[in-house]
Write a protein that holds these residues in place. Sequence first.
Motif, PDB file in Angstrom:
ATOM      1  N   PRO A  47       0.834  -1.199   0.000  1.00 34.87           N
ATOM      2  CA  PRO A  47       0.000   0.000   0.000  1.00 34.87           C
ATOM      3  C   PRO A  47       0.877   1.260   0.000  1.00 34.87           C
ATOM      4  O   PRO A  47       1.787   1.382   0.807  1.00 34.87           O
ATOM      5  N   LYS A 107       5.336   6.461  -1.735  1.00 33.99           N
ATOM      6  CA  LYS A 107       6.473   6.525  -0.833  1.00 33.99           C
ATOM      7  C   LYS A 107       7.765   6.717  -1.618  1.00 33.99           C
ATOM      8  O   LYS A 107       8.580   7.594  -1.299  1.00 33.99           O
ATOM      9  N   GLU A 120       2.584  14.691   5.253  1.00 29.32           N
ATOM     10  CA  GLU A 120       1.537  14.261   6.177  1.00 29.32           C
ATOM     11  C   GLU A 120       0.423  13.529   5.427  1.00 29.32           C
ATOM     12  O   GLU A 120      -0.054  12.478   5.849  1.00 29.32           O
ATOM     13  N   VAL A 148       0.647  12.029   2.548  1.00 32.22           N
ATOM     14  CA  VAL A 148       1.143  10.743   2.043  1.00 32.22           C
ATOM     15  C   VAL A 148       1.071   9.684   3.143  1.00 32.22           C
ATOM     16  O   VAL A 148       0.620   8.566   2.943  1.00 32.22           O
ATOM     17  N   MET A 149       1.495  10.108   4.348  1.00 32.41           N
ATOM     18  CA  MET A 149       1.494   9.167   5.453  1.00 32.41           C
ATOM     19  C   MET A 149       0.101   8.661   5.771  1.00 32.41           C
ATOM     20  O   MET A 149      -0.105   7.475   6.025  1.00 32.41           O
ATOM     21  N   SER A 150      -0.865   9.577   5.735  1.00 32.03           N
ATOM     22  CA  SER A 150      -2.196   9.079   6.082  1.00 32.03           C
ATOM     23  C   SER A 150      -2.779   8.230   4.957  1.00 32.03           C
ATOM     24  O   SER A 150      -3.555   7.317   5.225  1.00 32.03           O
ATOM     25  N   ILE A 187      -1.030   6.138   3.118  1.00 34.78           N
ATOM     26  CA  ILE A 187      -0.458   4.813   3.337  1.00 34.78           C
ATOM     27  C   ILE A 187      -1.143   4.134   4.517  1.00 34.78           C
ATOM     28  O   ILE A 187      -1.529   2.976   4.458  1.00 34.78           O
ATOM     29  N   GLY A 188      -1.301   4.914   5.585  1.00 29.71           N
ATOM     30  CA  GLY A 188      -1.941   4.369   6.778  1.00 29.71           C
ATOM     31  C   GLY A 188      -3.334   3.847   6.466  1.00 29.71           C
ATOM     32  O   GLY A 188      -3.698   2.740   6.855  1.00 29.71           O
ATOM     33  N   ASN A 228      -3.265   0.808   4.240  1.00 34.10           N
ATOM     34  CA  ASN A 228      -2.779  -0.315   5.024  1.00 34.10           C
ATOM     35  C   ASN A 228      -3.892  -0.871   5.898  1.00 34.10           C
ATOM     36  O   ASN A 228      -4.150  -2.069   5.931  1.00 34.10           O
TER      37      ASN A 228
END
Lengths: 603, 475
Positions: free
Chosen positions: B128, B133, B147, B149-151, B153-154, B157
Amino acid sequence: MAAARMGCSVIMFAMHLDSIALMPCNPNIGGSSKGHLVREIDALGGEMAKNIDKTFIQSRMLNKSKGPAVYSLRAQADKRRYSAEMLNTLRRVDNLHIRQAEIVDIIVNESKRAAGVVTSTSGVARARAVVLCTGTYLKARCLCGDTIDKTGPNGLKSAMGLSESLDRLGIRIKRFKTGTPARIDRRSIDYTQLEIQHGDVPVIPFSFDTRQEDLRREQIPCYVTYTNESTHAILRENLHHSPMYSGVIEGVGARYCPSIEDKIVRFADRERHQVFVEPEGEDSGEMYISGMSTSMPEDVQEAMYRTLPGFEKARVTRLGYAIEYDCVDGMQLDCSLMFKHVSGLFSAGQINGSSGYEEAAAQGLIAGINAARLCQNKPPITISRSEGYIGVLIDDLVTKGTNEPYRMLTSRAEYRLLLRQDNADQRLMKKGYEAGLISRKRYEQLITKIEAIEKEIDRVETHVIPPGDKINRFLEEHSSSRVITGVLLAELIRRPELSYDMLAPFDTKRSALPAEVAEQVNICVKYRGYILRQSLQVEQFKRSENTLLPIDIDYFSINGLRIEARQKLNTIKPLNLGMASKIAGVSPADLSVLAIWLKARRA
Amino acid sequence: MSPPTAKAMNHLEMSLLPLNSDTIAAISTPPGRGGIGIVRLSGPDAFRIAREIFKPKNRASSAKPFKLRYGHIVDDGNILDEALVSLMPAPKTYTTQNMAEINCHGGNACVRRVLELAIRRGARLALPGEFTKLAFLCGRIDLSQAEAVMSVIGAENDFALKSAADQLSGTLGNKIRSVKEEILSVQAAIEVAIDYPEEFDFAARSLKPKLIGVSGAIDKMIQSGVFSNMLAEGINMVIIGKPNVGKSSLLNAMLGRDRAIVAEQSGTTRDIVSDRLPLGDLLINIMDTAGIRETCDAIESMGVERGLLAAGDAHLIIWVIDGSSQMDDEDERVMEFVKKVIVDNGKLAICAVNKKDLPTVVNTRHLRSRLGMPCVRVSALANEGVDELKEEITRLFSVDNRDDDTLVTNMRHIDVLTRAKQALQSALQAIDNGLPDDFVSLDLGEAYHCLGEITGDTAGDDLIYRIFSTFCVGK
Ligand SMILES: Nc1nc2c(ncn2[C@@H]2O[C@H](COP(=O)(O)OP(=O)(O)OP(=O)(O)O)[C@@H](O)[C@H]2O)c(=O)[nH]1
Ligand SMILES: [Mg+2]
């Protein structure tokens, strides 16, 4: 010893000077994965390998058919001589003072740094670093039936004072349990009823430096026998007398080291259990009954051992017992084995939750080296999971913690194909040299060896053997398929039925190489595919290990991490992404999030 | 922030990037029927994989980087779909690696098929958010978006794990867990013998049958994944037989209209005639082929060739014979071919005994027992028995009739199962080649680890736990 050799002034306290390097349990060194540890200790400049090479009474290389990464060297030790020899070595080390005393307190200065210790007789020793190796002595009590003795192993005095001191320092303490079987009078066993087990000839040494001529000696055999239904019946009838089952024991025992009463309960369908009968030394009158550790009352023990074939008239010399002791939660340590919140205080061995002489020795060496490095204002020397079993051992203890005594196992090492016992010198001697425990001369020998190996591998991978009657006749003799065109020497070595040595007659360009070089070439060429695969994984892991995670990160504030990962990361506080990747509950996507977060934070 | 070149990337970024050994693939458009879907590939093998599954229409013109080219998606020479493909060489791409983008317009099912092809050719399904990334770490995305991008992926996932968990509550979950268990038990046996060599005498070879069984079980799950795709995209059904037995007539009868030319002389049909036939819930891609015989006519023999190829790749073969005349050598030869693809490739087949309006000389019951496949008597001319034939087809593809009712629909599952199977094959090969057990165990560990990606397990001590709960060891 390591710290003294590194130039520090060291005082070593032992509860009993005569119990230094005493083996209160099994009389052997090595075995699967433990043999690896001994080799690694040797590569780093430790003493264990040399000491057992001097004092073994039988030696065998196990697992020879299972692959080079799991070969396992195991030696029976002469207990008395092992201990005496080690004490001799210690006495010859400069800057090392050995003293008998019980330590009851650790002195800590205002900045919460360890500054010395206090003995039970109010003696004070000041120091810039303190290493705790309390073995199974800490608040120990021994159980045998309903008799409880507040002693350490083998009836020796236990250390009662120190636990409170640790508690005052805010160190979390656990209670573990282990046990040992009875010893039997050597003359009271009828060996004709037992299977005999001889040692290997020739013997392969533990130490990279032991010469073949120093190994020659008469080996003493061990024996094998089995429990039977009457053994089990006696145990079953008396289970209620076992402190294990009557609830007296509070400590947690290890699944891999069950007592005989444990075995018959947990594996009730097994008709018999294997028992190894091992001499405790050349002149010792006692035999160690491996596989039958117990804490049953005296009469049950006597009756139980006598049910074994050949043991009808056996006389117990020492009873088996269970021992409980205090240890600390290893997760409070960093990978130099120093307590995270008490600088200058190190711990090693059973106190960190491990079991086994080899596991303890490995940690003792690392803690000793790093205590010295701390005093010398040098950065710690640590070993990664990808560099050695020692790395796996310490990483497991400090990041995963353990809720039972921890034994080294080859299955714990994910890169075990690279962490072979035959290449421990190539992996770790550089670190020993950096620490100052390996001489420059010895290190240069290693460099020469490595260069010879690499050169020969390159040659073998490009050298072509032409087809011909001679080679084909040889191949047919070894049920290997014929060659029609020229073939790379390496390709032939990779055939399971052939090896580097066997192909010597057809390898006209081969120069005479030391056996240890030839062995490395053979292994590296033969298993190249698998080795490459693991090397790639290691490279990946090392890169993630190089990405440091600051200790002050609040993982709960990082969006995108799953809740489980946040909790795990916050408790364990891994030092780098590599460590984080080994934590159960942290997914690859969580690692991605962390990587991005790190980069964003950096910019 | 200006995007840095690959060279200028600092050490930290390098260490965060995955090793450049994997080529990753993913669908980059939101799933949904219709519209264009894009499959993206990134990594060292991106170009190779794209070239293997895409054949440009205009072979002469050389491929220009970043230019869209028109052509077909092919699988072993079979055209699956039309597509537009562009190849983008490193480093000036989204991920700074070689990238390929394949635009196809066959809707969801088609995009998935392309992805599946790419995976079969060696790509790994991207994790994911893995593309995002990579792009971020290479400086392709602005820092202020970190930020977000991180959410993303989160969330992906979480979604992936949740949907995996949803799927896993049912049969599939149980099957995967039981396969995992079996692998673990074999591995534990090997490992305990390694760690306690004096107490356990054991060789991995002795558990080879068990491993073959496990490999077969995984294979079935993969097949059922392919099967579920087949249901979505249509079942390829190919009619074959010697000339003049009434293949084209049967196609027409099944479709209910005159699609193919029917004539009294042999060798009427040359090229493949195909059409779509809805059959209850199923969609059948029905194909009529040239009658199979040895012939000097170049064009006819090309037709025969194509027919055989199509049959080799079909989900279902309808083999037509003329029931009003005795079977001859030509029939026998076709029969050998059909039997071979059934056995070797696990194809399904039905024998249609045609011309039942005429006096029948072929014994259908006898034939059925000899062939071990369903035989249906029909008359294409009189339109008799055609419904029975359709029923037989429906029955073959009904979910109840599969001995494996598990449908692996999730692409990730197929990816993981494929990798697990490869690892198991490698373990079996290690045993056959006489490699020591340590190596067998390594491969098994990899298979187990792969399957853990479906069940959502990460690093753990399963093996060690298993060893000590199963085996009685210790001093
Ligand atoms: N009596 C009868 N004749 C049939 C039947 N089916 C087909 N035929 C006749 O058989 C002849 C061949 O029919 P096609 O359908 O062209 O046969 P084909 O197998 O496609 O032949 P090729 O394309 O040449 O391989 C035609 O004259 C059809 O009318 C049937 O069920 N009964
Ligand atoms: Mg026709």
